[in-house]
Design a protein around this motif. Structure first.
Motif: not given
Length: 262
Positions: A17, A20, A50, A53
């Motif tokens: 994460v 990202w 994200l 998940e």
């Protein structure tokens, strides 16, 4: 899976994460509160999805705790997550932010990961297994004289909803400024506490309820050997209205000026 065994996949999730977030183009700073909410949601929602998940795969069925600024953390097992601790700085293009994720069981943090993509550093802790940065054990400052310390402080989000906390923050700053070597706010809150746990910062305090930012960092500080209480000296727990993390040699020197500033 033990709490300690959870840490490697938690680190991987935080790094995914964080990468990202770090790699996407930052939006231009918003000019209004409505605009800020839109900009924040446009980044926070996909980053949270994200991370969710990955955490759902790691610990199926464990819910996320939301809205901890306005309600207490329930009993049971929860993920307490902030994909952008330091969202204001992130959205302003500043480097002071991190990904924070903590597993909490019956209001007690048991595993915590903080990851800074900018610094390429990661703090970890599991209850009973110590605290680490980059895999190496950490410990608090060894300073003994408040006059040579670097202290840090911050405020919870939405401070207007806790006006007493804003007043106490001002009084406490006035009380400690003449005594400390320097006082800064490096925000985000969780990272400043972790840096206190590792001795980069000598102590950290804050007024106001802020479980989302404090639970994981409190575990890291405790596991590193720092004293973690509220500003009156009582043990800090979820829902406490103030926070102090300090090494033993400095603790009483900092607690005394804070006493009564509630």
């Amino acid at each position: 899976m033990s709490n300690a065994a959870l840490l490697p996949p938690m680190v991987q999730a935080a790094r995914t994460v964080g990468s990202w977030l770090a790699e996407r183009d930052r939006p231009r700073p918003a000019r209004t509160m409505a605009g800020f909410r839109d900009v924040f949601d446009a980044v926070d929602a996909p980053a949270a999805a994200l991370l969710r998940e990955r955490l759902d795969t790691l610990r199926p069925g464990v819910p996320w705790a939301d809205g901890l600024y306005s309600r207490p953390l329930p009993d049971g097992e929860w993920w307490v997550v902030d994909v952008m601790d330091g969202a204001v700085q992130y959205l302003q293009g500043l480097p002071h932010w991190c990904v924070s994720l903590t597993l909490v069981q019956d209001r007690e943090p048991v595993a915590a990961v903080l990851h800074s993509p900018v610094l390429e550093e990661t703090y970890t802790a599991a209850r009973g297994h110590g605290a680490h940065r980059g895999g190496a054990p950490i410990s608090p400052s060894a300073k003994q004289d408040l006059a040579v310390t670097l202290l840090a402080t911050s405020q919870p989000p939405f401070t207007a909803a806790q006006p007493w906390a804003a007043a106490a923050a001002g009084h406490s700053l006035s009380a400690l400024l003449p005594l400390a070597g320097a006082i800064r706010n490096f925000g985000p809150t969780s990272w400043q506490i972790a840096d206190t746990a590792s001795g980069r910062i000598d102590a950290f305090w804050q007024y106001g309820r802020d479980d989302e930012n404090l639970l994981g960092a409190a575990l890291i500080a405790r596991e590193a050997g720092a004293l973690v209480t509220d500003a009156s000296g009582a043990a800090w727990e979820a829902g406490s209205d103030s926070f102090l993390a300090a090494p033993r040699a400095l603790y009483q020197q900092i607690l005394a000026p804070l006493a009564g500033h509630r």
